[in-house]
Design an enzyme around this catalytic site. Sequence first.
Site, PDB file in Angstrom:
ATOM      1  N   CYS A 149     -73.162  26.932   4.071  1.00  0.00           N
ATOM      2  CA  CYS A 149     -73.551  28.335   3.957  1.00  0.00           C
ATOM      3  C   CYS A 149     -72.378  29.237   4.327  1.00  0.00           C
ATOM      4  O   CYS A 149     -71.829  29.112   5.423  1.00  0.00           O
ATOM      5  CB  CYS A 149     -74.742  28.614   4.864  1.00  0.00           C
ATOM      6  SG  CYS A 149     -75.118  30.361   5.009  1.00  0.00           S
ATOM      7  N   CYS A 190     -73.434  31.426   7.688  1.00  0.00           N
ATOM      8  CA  CYS A 190     -73.594  30.919   9.050  1.00  0.00           C
ATOM      9  C   CYS A 190     -72.972  29.554   9.268  1.00  0.00           C
ATOM     10  O   CYS A 190     -72.930  29.054  10.396  1.00  0.00           O
ATOM     11  CB  CYS A 190     -75.064  30.887   9.428  1.00  0.00           C
ATOM     12  SG  CYS A 190     -75.968  29.528   8.663  1.00  0.00           S
ATOM     13  N   CYS A 226     -80.101  28.997   2.426  1.00  0.00           N
ATOM     14  CA  CYS A 226     -79.710  28.420   3.707  1.00  0.00           C
ATOM     15  C   CYS A 226     -80.947  28.376   4.597  1.00  0.00           C
ATOM     16  O   CYS A 226     -81.644  29.366   4.762  1.00  0.00           O
ATOM     17  CB  CYS A 226     -78.626  29.261   4.369  1.00  0.00           C
ATOM     18  SG  CYS A 226     -78.281  28.755   6.057  1.00  0.00           S
ATOM     19  N   CYS A 251     -80.161  30.590   8.185  1.00  0.00           N
ATOM     20  CA  CYS A 251     -80.024  32.041   8.335  1.00  0.00           C
ATOM     21  C   CYS A 251     -80.689  32.824   7.208  1.00  0.00           C
ATOM     22  O   CYS A 251     -80.719  34.045   7.236  1.00  0.00           O
ATOM     23  CB  CYS A 251     -78.558  32.438   8.437  1.00  0.00           C
ATOM     24  SG  CYS A 251     -77.682  32.433   6.875  1.00  0.00           S
ATOM     25  N   ASP A 280     -49.924  18.745  -6.308  1.00  0.00           N
ATOM     26  CA  ASP A 280     -50.723  17.632  -5.810  1.00  0.00           C
ATOM     27  C   ASP A 280     -51.711  17.206  -6.889  1.00  0.00           C
ATOM     28  O   ASP A 280     -52.560  17.992  -7.302  1.00  0.00           O
ATOM     29  CB  ASP A 280     -51.470  18.112  -4.551  1.00  0.00           C
ATOM     30  CG  ASP A 280     -52.317  17.026  -3.918  1.00  0.00           C
ATOM     31  OD1 ASP A 280     -52.320  15.883  -4.426  1.00  0.00           O
ATOM     32  OD2 ASP A 280     -52.960  17.326  -2.894  1.00  0.00           O
TER      33      ASP A 280
END
Lengths: 470, 249
Positions: free
Chosen positions: A219, A222, A241, A244, A374
Amino acid sequence: MRLVNWLRFLVALWLGKLAGFASRTLGRGGSSLPGKLCLLVDSGSLKRLSGQLKHGSVLVTGTNGKTTTSRVMEDIFRAAGRYVIHNRSGANLLGGVTSTFVDAASLFGRVEADIGLLETDEASIPRVAQEVNPAALVVTNFFRDQLDRFGELAHTVELVRSGLPSVRPGGILVLNADDPLAVSLGRAIPPHINVVYFGLDPNVCSSNEELSPSDAFVCPSCGGGLEYTHRFYSHLGIYRCLSCGFSRPQPDFRLTAMESEGMSGSTLEVVGPEVHPFTLRTALPGLYNAYNVLAGVAAAWSLGVCEEEIRYGVQNSVPSFGRMERVSVGDKWLNIALVKNPTGFNAVLETVASGDGSEGLMLCINDNYADGTDVSWLWDVNFEILAAVRGAKPIVTSGIRAADMAVRLKYAGVDPSRIKVEPDLEKALDMALSWVETGGGLVALPTYTAMLQLREVLRRRGLVRHFRED
Amino acid sequence: MRLQLTLEICHLYPDLMNLYGDRGNVIALWRRCIWRGIEARVTGVSLSSSSDLSQFDILFLGGGQDREQKAICYDFARVKAPQIRKAVEDGTPFLAICGGYQLLGEYYQTGSGEKLPGLGIMDLYTVAGRKRLIGNVVAQSDLAGSGPARLVGFENHSGKTYLGRGVKPLARVLSGYGNNGEDGLEGAVYKNAVGTYLHGALLPKNPWLADWLISQALKRKYGRAEIAPLDDTLELMAQESAARRAAKR
Ligand SMILES: [Zn+2]
């Protein structure tokens, strides 16, 4: 004093124009040099140039789809009779954006256009927004892209957030409702901005990925775990979520249906606020392009373009080079789609795999700076899909890291006898084409610098025009 | 009747600790077992899972971004760490990459001097550095005991790791930074646990290390370490191209 400023601006502009003329004469397109020179002499020149636009600027940013989304918007605005300037070459840093204005301005610094469509790199948003005070900021999505350059994704989101105060009063922020990271931008925004969300209806599609690169299952509000009731692809979906209450907002613009015609495009049904469902036909294939079209439609509608013009504009929007553009090569055809991160790669592979498997496939992986140095991201792409659906046709791997690509295919379950490694792009192209039947096609998926090299090969053979600003 | 060999592979936090193509390492272990007729199964064990880690023959932990590393923190320290410690002491092969590698140590010292405790499985510690150490790496390792073996990969870390007496280095750096860019060492080994900064993914490009982990697991479970050779032509080609890129840095 004012005269001094004016003269400084003119010198800056002329210097930029001279540099632009020189680089065009030397055959180098898409340069950011003119803009850089111009800003060096007069740091206020971008503000002065962009301030003349009748309807202001629209910044388009995000990890995937900013080029295509701004192309779609350009076509829509053209259909609406507006005069658009657009940094089409992918020169999307401050210098490149300024170059676009330098090029469009008259010798006395006048810009006649109605609207500026500026594809802008996420990291450049704070500076560009500060200079142009955009009328709209469109955020397509946030995915992992070349981590070695940007650092962490959360940092990228913060960079974009710091550009929000520069949006002009009454301006709009267009966000992907299905992307929790993009949505986190819409929380606690400055009061002078209106937020517009776009997203997919759950019945449009569902993800069948098992192992997928997860970018944001945490999330953003939070740090707790996000729960998905629906996933479209990667971390795009319908989520909330549990700790929260952060959740996916109800989109203002919804894709309510999609009928895919494989590589040749799709038919989309879109619903907006106070808008009846309307159908759009697009030549841009795949679900990821449906998102790009939807983003463009949401932004254009919010900026006052009507349904008829949108439909006409979208219909006329064709893929540009490296974005699934189709090129004829003798009696065969070649489709080229740029790949730069797992999510984009997955989306393209799914479109390729949904065909009848008669096309050839060539994967060109470079690891130069512009590609990302990379190559480990190849392991987050679901090449397993190729082992499952494609027939016995060989797959050619090419570019500086051709061998890495080959190893990835082998471990994805592709029979090693089907994997042909040819680092040289031109030889690889001929090899791959030789396995394609007359009338058939080859799909080439290059990283950025491999795409430029491939384009150069095709140009030398007279198959595409010189690398211009498109 | 021939004994059917079976290996259980555990991928720790596959949804959160999965930076830099880490899943490639798990894919490599799994495929290289299957190709040899060894039955292998991969199980992802994340936050909510109460799996008993002692049932696994090989453990893998990848790297994560700060946010995700914080998300696993509590579960890791309270639930998984004691089990991992026990498994490692018991000789279970364990591979940890980048952020996972740092977590194995005694502590991580942040830029402000705060010491965040690690698992204390390996005698090493990490200090936040100012500069990011990024690029292709070539190193040489004696781990497999059959002469020096080449190890290639890509590193991207700002933490600098220093080894104590209780661990051996995994390899000596020929090109690149390694653990800290100062002492020329890369990675750490304790019993059959290996920590390293190299990703890429690491195991597919360094098949000897994948095979070392597999054979240590077989030795521990069945008392036999011999495994059949495989055709590694493509893998060695990729290793060569990584080494060439490292030479350019
Ligand atoms: Zn939350």
